[in-house]
Design an enzyme around this catalytic site. Structure first.
Site, PDB file in Angstrom:
ATOM      1  N   ASP A   1       0.859  -1.170   0.000  1.00 52.94           N
ATOM      2  CA  ASP A   1       0.000   0.000   0.000  1.00 52.94           C
ATOM      3  C   ASP A   1       0.899   1.225   0.000  1.00 52.94           C
ATOM      4  O   ASP A   1       2.070   1.142   0.355  1.00 52.94           O
ATOM      5  CB  ASP A   1      -0.905   0.012   1.243  1.00 52.94           C
ATOM      6  CG  ASP A   1      -2.161   0.839   1.046  1.00 52.94           C
ATOM      7  OD1 ASP A   1      -3.205   0.248   0.744  1.00 52.94           O
ATOM      8  OD2 ASP A   1      -2.080   2.079   1.179  1.00 52.94           O
TER       9      ASP A   1
ATOM     10  N   ASN B   1      -4.988  -4.590  -6.801  1.00 48.35           N
ATOM     11  CA  ASN B   1      -6.185  -3.941  -6.302  1.00 48.35           C
ATOM     12  C   ASN B   1      -6.023  -2.432  -6.126  1.00 48.35           C
ATOM     13  O   ASN B   1      -7.010  -1.729  -5.989  1.00 48.35           O
ATOM     14  CB  ASN B   1      -6.577  -4.593  -4.961  1.00 48.35           C
ATOM     15  CG  ASN B   1      -7.774  -3.953  -4.343  1.00 48.35           C
ATOM     16  OD1 ASN B   1      -8.883  -4.073  -4.853  1.00 48.35           O
ATOM     17  ND2 ASN B   1      -7.561  -3.253  -3.243  1.00 48.35           N
TER      18      ASN B   1
ATOM     19  N   TYR C   1     -12.342   7.811 -13.064  1.00 52.97           N
ATOM     20  CA  TYR C   1     -12.452   6.503 -12.419  1.00 52.97           C
ATOM     21  C   TYR C   1     -13.015   5.463 -13.383  1.00 52.97           C
ATOM     22  O   TYR C   1     -12.445   4.376 -13.543  1.00 52.97           O
ATOM     23  CB  TYR C   1     -13.333   6.615 -11.172  1.00 52.97           C
ATOM     24  CG  TYR C   1     -13.562   5.311 -10.470  1.00 52.97           C
ATOM     25  CD1 TYR C   1     -12.595   4.790  -9.614  1.00 52.97           C
ATOM     26  CD2 TYR C   1     -14.737   4.587 -10.650  1.00 52.97           C
ATOM     27  CE1 TYR C   1     -12.797   3.583  -8.956  1.00 52.97           C
ATOM     28  CE2 TYR C   1     -14.951   3.382  -9.999  1.00 52.97           C
ATOM     29  CZ  TYR C   1     -13.976   2.885  -9.153  1.00 52.97           C
ATOM     30  OH  TYR C   1     -14.177   1.692  -8.514  1.00 52.97           O
TER      31      TYR C   1
ATOM     32  N   LYS D   1     -11.069   2.170 -14.884  1.00 52.79           N
ATOM     33  CA  LYS D   1     -11.573   0.816 -14.626  1.00 52.79           C
ATOM     34  C   LYS D   1     -11.918   0.087 -15.927  1.00 52.79           C
ATOM     35  O   LYS D   1     -11.683  -1.115 -16.041  1.00 52.79           O
ATOM     36  CB  LYS D   1     -12.766   0.850 -13.674  1.00 52.79           C
ATOM     37  CG  LYS D   1     -12.401   1.291 -12.262  1.00 52.79           C
ATOM     38  CD  LYS D   1     -11.365   0.372 -11.637  1.00 52.79           C
ATOM     39  CE  LYS D   1     -11.134   0.701 -10.183  1.00 52.79           C
ATOM     40  NZ  LYS D   1     -10.271  -0.287  -9.512  1.00 52.79           N
TER      41      LYS D   1
END
Length: 176
Positions: free
Chosen positions: A38, A91, A157, A161
């Site tokens: 992260d 992710n 976004y 995606k």
């Protein structure tokens, strides 16, 4: 829970919270050794702590997936820590403020694309050779429903995606 991932090693990016944290914990519960990655050290170490308190094995590597050198370091540290790479869950991603396409700040657009789409590309680019060296593996890229539908006002976004879905389909190779 059956330890179906016993002796497997993997990476979860964006593992500091949400889906990434849940994924890292689930893989650990299935017996895998997990590299928690992260951009937030505090959040990443918290995920490692949760896994270790449950008896799992995890190691934190700070990584901004939009920076190729940091992704290379993530893979190298995975191999140095656990000796191989069997799977990955890409992710990491960020959202953006809502607004009309004519109102979106160009730098914010670039940041969302860089982290969410280019970050996934960079992870694939460096994970695949490491997995092939380890004998194969599996990769999951998170796209969300945002990769399937258009939503007015969420242009960066949704675009990122959709790109992750296209990247996943076009990069598909058999690595196991």
């Amino acid at each position: 829970m059956k330890k179906s991932m016993q002796n497997k090693v993997g990476i979860v990016t964006g593992a500091g919270n949400g889906i990434g944290r849940a994924s890292a914990i689930a893989f650990s519960e299935a017996g895998a050794k997990v590299i928690v990655s992260d951009i937030s050290e505090d959040a990443g170490y918290e995920t490692v702590k949760i896994i270790q308190e449950q008896g799992g094995e995890a190691h934190f590597v700070k990584c901004n997936v939009a920076k190729e050198e940091e992704v290379k370091n993530l893979i190298n540290e995975t191999l140095e820590t656990f000796g191989k790479l069997d799977w990955a869950h890409n992710n990491a991603g960020i959202g953006a403020p809502t607004g009309s396409v004519t109102e979106i700040d160009t730098e914010r657009w670039r940041r969302v694309i860089d982290v969410t789409l280019t970050g996934t590309f960079l992870c694939l680019k460096h994970e695949i050779p490491a997995m092939l060296e380890s004998g194969g593996g599996a990769i999951v890229n998170t796209a969300s429903t945002g990769g399937l539908v258009g939503t007015p006002g969420l242009t960066p976004y949704i675009s990122a995606k959709h790109g992750v879905n296209g990247l996943t389909k076009s990069a598909r190779i058999r690595i196991w």
